[in-house]
Every structure is written in C-alpha cells, then in structure tokens.
Design a protein around this motif. Sequence first.
Motif, short mmCIF file in Angstrom:
data_model
loop_
_atom_site.label_atom_id
_atom_site.label_comp_id
_atom_site.label_asym_id
_atom_site.label_seq_id
_atom_site.Cartn_x
_atom_site.Cartn_y
_atom_site.Cartn_z
N LEU A 109 0.83 -1.21 0.00
CA LEU A 109 0.00 0.00 0.00
C LEU A 109 0.86 1.26 0.00
CD1 LEU A 109 -2.96 -0.90 2.37
CD2 LEU A 109 -3.01 -0.61 -0.10
N GLY A 110 2.01 1.18 0.66
CA GLY A 110 2.95 2.31 0.63
C GLY A 110 3.50 2.55 -0.76
N THR A 111 3.75 1.47 -1.49
CA THR A 111 4.23 1.61 -2.87
C THR A 111 3.17 2.28 -3.74
OG1 THR A 111 5.58 -0.37 -2.61
CG2 THR A 111 5.12 0.35 -4.86
N ILE A 112 1.92 1.86 -3.59
CA ILE A 112 0.83 2.49 -4.35
C ILE A 112 0.70 3.96 -3.95
CG2 ILE A 112 -1.68 2.50 -4.70
CD1 ILE A 112 -1.52 -0.60 -4.32
N GLY A 113 0.82 4.22 -2.65
CA GLY A 113 0.76 5.61 -2.17
C GLY A 113 1.89 6.46 -2.74
N ASN A 114 3.08 5.88 -2.84
CA ASN A 114 4.21 6.62 -3.40
C ASN A 114 4.01 6.92 -4.88
OD1 ASN A 114 6.00 7.23 -1.29
ND2 ASN A 114 6.71 5.11 -1.23
N ILE A 115 3.37 6.01 -5.61
CA ILE A 115 3.10 6.26 -7.03
C ILE A 115 2.11 7.43 -7.17
CG2 ILE A 115 2.03 5.30 -9.11
CD1 ILE A 115 3.23 2.56 -8.19
N ILE A 116 1.05 7.39 -6.36
CA ILE A 116 0.07 8.48 -6.38
C ILE A 116 0.74 9.79 -5.97
CG2 ILE A 116 -2.04 9.37 -5.29
CD1 ILE A 116 -2.90 6.37 -5.06
N LEU A 123 10.39 12.22 -3.90
CA LEU A 123 9.83 11.30 -4.90
C LEU A 123 9.05 10.16 -4.25
CD1 LEU A 123 12.82 11.16 -7.38
CD2 LEU A 123 10.73 12.52 -7.56
N THR A 124 9.53 9.64 -3.12
CA THR A 124 8.85 8.52 -2.44
C THR A 124 8.90 8.70 -0.92
OG1 THR A 124 10.90 7.24 -2.47
CG2 THR A 124 9.35 6.86 -4.28
N PRO A 125 8.10 9.59 -0.35
CA PRO A 125 8.18 9.85 1.09
C PRO A 125 7.39 8.87 1.97
CG PRO A 125 6.58 11.31 0.12
CD PRO A 125 7.19 10.53 -1.01
#
Length: 135
Positions: free
Chosen positions: A76-83, A124-126
């Motif tokens: 879910l964090g990866t999806i959040g970072n993409i958004i 970029l990915t917080p």
Amino acid sequence: MPLLRLIFNIAWFVMGGFLMGLAWWLAGVICFISIIGIPFGRACFVIGEMAFWPFGQEQMNRRHITGVEDIGTGSLGTIGNIIWFLLFGIWLAIGHLTHAIACFVTIIGIPFGIQHLKLAVLSLTPIGQTIVSKA
C-alpha cells in the motif's frame, strides 16, 4: 559540531530553506483537505520540518528502524508513493533540484546543494520514510 550544524541550518533557512519548507507544508495542507490524503499530509509536515532544518537529520525507511513492515512500508505504501509522485512529488523534486543547481554555482553553496538533492530524492517517495537525527 552542534554549533556548526546550527550555523548551517540558520544559513539554509535564510537562503531558501524557508521557501521549500513552506512548499512541503502547502502540499500537506492540500492533502489534509481530503480525508484520503491525511497520511500524505502527515508525511509532508514531517518532511517539511526537515526541509526547514536539514543539517543533522536524515531519512530512513521505517522498516529498518522498527524491524516490522507497516502499512506505509508495504505494498500500500508503494501504491501511495506512485500516487504521491504523480500529484506532488515531481513538483517538489523539481523545486529542490532547481535550488540545488543554484547552490552548486558557488563553492560555499555545495553543502546546501547536497541537502537539496537529499530532499529531492525523498520528495519522490516519502511514504514509509521517517526522519531521524544524526548523533
């Protein structure tokens, strides 16, 4: 060393750190407008604090600190970072890169440029990251 950190942080704040910190906090306020964006907004305020006073602090993955995976360090964090990247991350990274280039023009500005590059990567990915103080 604490005195040197203080001097660098004050110089950073006066010469542009204030603007980038405000940019992070503005992104946080925009995220808090929607309920879905609250986790993003919280990350913005934490990282915004680092953007105000970056010397003596660094970012780390929460999984490395706690030893367990949480919602921000998993899928879910990866999806959040993409958004995040699509909505805010690219713009904050461009702001930090622009400031970094301006800082690298002079020898005195090199430490400030390095801090901007650190923050550009973080922007970029917080999600899943936290800020820790260097000892």
